[in-house]
Design a protein around this motif. Structure first.
Motif, PDB file in Angstrom:
ATOM      1  N   ALA A 163       0.834  -1.210   0.000  1.00 27.32           N
ATOM      2  CA  ALA A 163       0.000   0.000   0.000  1.00 27.32           C
ATOM      3  C   ALA A 163       0.862   1.249   0.000  1.00 27.32           C
ATOM      4  CB  ALA A 163      -0.923  -0.013   1.216  1.00 27.32           C
ATOM      5  N   ARG A 164       1.947   1.233   0.765  1.00 30.38           N
ATOM      6  CA  ARG A 164       2.838   2.388   0.808  1.00 30.38           C
ATOM      7  C   ARG A 164       3.464   2.638  -0.559  1.00 30.38           C
ATOM      8  NH1 ARG A 164       7.649   3.636   5.129  1.00 30.38           N
ATOM      9  NH2 ARG A 164       5.831   3.936   6.443  1.00 30.38           N
ATOM     10  N   CYS A 165       3.769   1.547  -1.286  1.00 31.40           N
ATOM     11  CA  CYS A 165       4.420   1.670  -2.592  1.00 31.40           C
ATOM     12  C   CYS A 165       3.420   1.765  -3.739  1.00 31.40           C
ATOM     13  CB  CYS A 165       5.354   0.479  -2.816  1.00 31.40           C
ATOM     14  SG  CYS A 165       6.723   0.393  -1.635  1.00 31.40           S
ATOM     15  N   LEU A 214       4.290  -6.759  -5.314  1.00 30.66           N
ATOM     16  CA  LEU A 214       5.447  -6.489  -4.449  1.00 30.66           C
ATOM     17  C   LEU A 214       6.200  -7.776  -4.129  1.00 30.66           C
ATOM     18  CD1 LEU A 214       5.883  -4.062  -1.583  1.00 30.66           C
ATOM     19  CD2 LEU A 214       6.083  -6.472  -0.988  1.00 30.66           C
ATOM     20  N   SER A 215       5.462  -8.836  -3.780  1.00 28.83           N
ATOM     21  CA  SER A 215       6.107 -10.113  -3.447  1.00 28.83           C
ATOM     22  C   SER A 215       6.876 -10.679  -4.635  1.00 28.83           C
ATOM     23  CB  SER A 215       5.050 -11.116  -2.976  1.00 28.83           C
ATOM     24  OG  SER A 215       4.438 -10.674  -1.779  1.00 28.83           O
ATOM     25  N   MET A 216       6.288 -10.562  -5.837  1.00 27.60           N
ATOM     26  CA  MET A 216       6.938 -11.079  -7.037  1.00 27.60           C
ATOM     27  C   MET A 216       8.246 -10.336  -7.314  1.00 27.60           C
ATOM     28  SD  MET A 216       5.573 -11.098 -10.977  1.00 27.60           S
ATOM     29  CE  MET A 216       5.745  -9.305 -11.070  1.00 27.60           C
ATOM     30  N   ARG A 217       8.228  -9.004  -7.172  1.00 30.38           N
ATOM     31  CA  ARG A 217       9.437  -8.222  -7.452  1.00 30.38           C
ATOM     32  C   ARG A 217      10.532  -8.518  -6.429  1.00 30.38           C
ATOM     33  NH1 ARG A 217       9.237  -4.025 -10.786  1.00 30.38           N
ATOM     34  NH2 ARG A 217      11.462  -4.490 -10.879  1.00 30.38           N
ATOM     35  N   LEU A 218      10.138  -8.765  -5.174  1.00 33.96           N
ATOM     36  CA  LEU A 218      11.136  -9.107  -4.164  1.00 33.96           C
ATOM     37  C   LEU A 218      11.738 -10.483  -4.429  1.00 33.96           C
ATOM     38  CD1 LEU A 218       9.557  -7.733  -0.854  1.00 33.96           C
ATOM     39  CD2 LEU A 218      11.396  -6.740  -2.221  1.00 33.96           C
ATOM     40  N   ARG A 219      10.919 -11.422  -4.891  1.00 30.36           N
ATOM     41  CA  ARG A 219      11.452 -12.749  -5.232  1.00 30.36           C
ATOM     42  C   ARG A 219      12.393 -12.647  -6.432  1.00 30.36           C
ATOM     43  NH1 ARG A 219       9.517 -16.940  -2.472  1.00 30.36           N
ATOM     44  NH2 ARG A 219       7.508 -16.767  -1.393  1.00 30.36           N
ATOM     45  N   GLN A 220      12.079 -11.770  -7.374  1.00 32.32           N
ATOM     46  CA  GLN A 220      12.972 -11.571  -8.512  1.00 32.32           C
ATOM     47  C   GLN A 220      14.310 -11.004  -8.057  1.00 32.32           C
ATOM     48  OE1 GLN A 220      10.623  -9.019 -11.012  1.00 32.32           O
ATOM     49  NE2 GLN A 220       9.586 -10.727 -12.050  1.00 32.32           N
ATOM     50  N   THR A 229       0.031  -3.733  -5.789  1.00 31.54           N
ATOM     51  CA  THR A 229      -0.657  -4.830  -5.129  1.00 31.54           C
ATOM     52  C   THR A 229       0.339  -5.676  -4.351  1.00 31.54           C
ATOM     53  OG1 THR A 229      -0.410  -6.334  -7.004  1.00 31.54           O
ATOM     54  CG2 THR A 229      -2.360  -4.899  -6.989  1.00 31.54           C
ATOM     55  N   GLN A 230      -0.156  -6.417  -3.369  1.00 30.28           N
ATOM     56  CA  GLN A 230       0.740  -7.272  -2.587  1.00 30.28           C
ATOM     57  C   GLN A 230       1.398  -8.352  -3.444  1.00 30.28           C
ATOM     58  OE1 GLN A 230      -0.773  -8.567   1.224  1.00 30.28           O
ATOM     59  NE2 GLN A 230       0.517 -10.405   1.226  1.00 30.28           N
ATOM     60  N   PRO A 231       0.654  -9.021  -4.362  1.00 31.33           N
ATOM     61  CA  PRO A 231       1.318 -10.014  -5.217  1.00 31.33           C
ATOM     62  C   PRO A 231       2.428  -9.407  -6.063  1.00 31.33           C
ATOM     63  CG  PRO A 231      -1.049 -10.342  -5.256  1.00 31.33           C
ATOM     64  CD  PRO A 231      -0.815  -9.050  -4.539  1.00 31.33           C
TER      65      PRO A 231
END
Length: 297
Positions: free
Chosen positions: A23-25, A32-38, A28-30
Motif C-alpha cells: 500500500a505504501r508503494c 510487491l512479493s513477485m518483485r522481491l522474489r525476482q 498490489t501485494q502479489p
C-alpha cells in the motif's frame, strides 16, 4: 535490478507487513512479493523469512538492506543535487527529533519550508541514539539530538541549545516556596520519569547521583505525552527541559527551574559527515546556522 525493488525492500523493513508495504508503494501485494522474489533470484540470496505472514529478514537480507538504503539515499541525493544545480530544492527531508528538549525545531522548519516550497518533511520522534543510528543507516537526513564532541568524528554537529532542567508540577496539588529548586527538593515527591536509555533520563539520573539524591519513580514511560498527562492529573511531578513550552499545555501546570541542572550534552542539529550527504540536509544545516547567528546578534 531496479530502484523500485530496493524501495519495496526498504518499505517492507519499515512497516514489517507485506500488505502495508504494498500500500505504501502503491502496488498490489502479489506484485510487491513477485518483485522481491525476482530480486532474491538475481542476487542468489534469500532476503526475507516468510511464513503465513512477514517474519523478518535473514542475516543476508539485513546486510543487503543497508546497501539498499545507501543506494536509495544516493538516488534521492542525485535528484536533490540536480535540483540545486537548477537553483531549487526538491525532495523529502527526513528529520528525527528528540521528544524532550528545551528548543522547539518546528518554527525553524516552518521558516525553511517558506523558502523552499518544493521540500516535503518526514518527521520522526526518536531518542538521540536512534537518530544517530538513523543517520548511519541513511534512514534520516538530519536530526535534532543530544550529542557532543565524542560524536564529531562521524557527524557534523551544530549546537542549537544548552538544555537546563526544571520540575513540572500541578500547582493545584503542590507548591514550593523557592523560585529555584534543588535536587534534594525532589527526594520525597512522587516523580514521573522517562524510560532508561533515553539521553534526558541519563542526564536526570546523573544529576540525582551527583547530588546524592535517591528516588523511586512512581511513573516510568517512553512517552512524553503520557508523562505530561500524569503531571496534569496530579499523579506525579516530572523533571522536564526548561524552554520547551510543556507547562503551556495546561493552565494548572508550572515549570520551576532546578539550580545548576543541564543535560549531559547540548542539543545539536546532526548530519552525516561521510557520503552520501543529502543536499537537503546541507541546506538545512546552513539555514539553521544562519538563523542562529541572527538570533545571537
Amino acid at each position: 535490478m531496479d530502484i523500485r525493488q530496493l524501495q519495496y525492500l526498504v518499505a517492507l523493513d519499515e512497516v514489517r507487513h507485506f500488505g502495508d508495504a504494498a500500500a505504501r508503494c502503491h502496488v498490489t501485494q502479489p506484485a510487491l512479493s513477485m518483485r522481491l522474489r525476482q530480486l532474491e533470484e538475481e542476487l542468489g540470496l534469500t532476503l526475507v523469512t516468510r511464513g503465513h505472514r512477514f517474519v523478518g529478514f535473514t542475516a543476508e537480507g539485513e546486510r543487503i538492506l543497508a546497501w539498499a538504503r545507501a543506494v536509495l539515499a544516493a538516488h534521492d541525493g542525485l535528484h536533490a543535487e540536480a535540483s540545486v544545480c537548477r537553483g531549487q530544492l526538491v525532495g523529502t527531508l527526513r528529520v528525527g527529533m528528540v521528544p524532550l528538549a528545551g528548543f522547539e525545531p518546528i518554527p525553524l522548519l516552518q521558516q525553511f519550508a517558506a523558502q523552499h516550497a518544493d521540500v516535503r518533511f518526514e518527521l520522526k520522534s526518536l531518542s538521540s541514539e536512534q537518530i544517530l543510528a538513523g543517520l548511519d543507516t541513511n534512514k534520516l537526513d538530519a536530526g535534532f539530538a543530544y550529542a557532543d564532541g565524542r560524536h564529531e568524528r562521524k557527524y557534523r554537529l551544530l549546537e542549537v541549545a544548552d538544555t537546563s532542567m526544571g520540575l513540572l508540577f500541578n500547582r493545584e496539588r503542590w507548591s514550593f516556596a523557592a523560585e529555584t529548586l534543588d535536587w534534594s527538593d525532589l527526594e520525597k515527591l512522587p516523580l514521573g520519569i522517562l524510560s532508561k536509555g533515553m539521553h534526558f533520563r541519563q542526564s536526570v539520573d546523573h544529576a540525582l547521583q551527583s547530588a546524592g539524591v535517591e528516588i523511586t519513580p512512581l511513573v516510568e514511560t517512553d512517552s512524553v505525552e503520557f508523562l505530561v498527562q500524569s503531571v496534569s492529573a496530579g499523579l506525579c511531578c516530572a523533571v522536564m527541559p526548561m524552554g520547551g513550552g510543556l507547562e503551556q499545555r495546561d493552565e494548572a501546570l508550572e515549570l520551576r527551574p532546578i539550580a545548576g541542572s543541564h543535560t549531559l550534552a547540548p542539543l545539536c542539529l546532526a548530519t552525516r559527515r561521510s557520503a552520501p550527504v543529502s543536499a537537503l540536509a546541507e541546506a538545512l544545516q546552513q539555514f539553521v546556522c544562519e538563523r542562529l547567528a541572527l538570533t545571537d546578534q
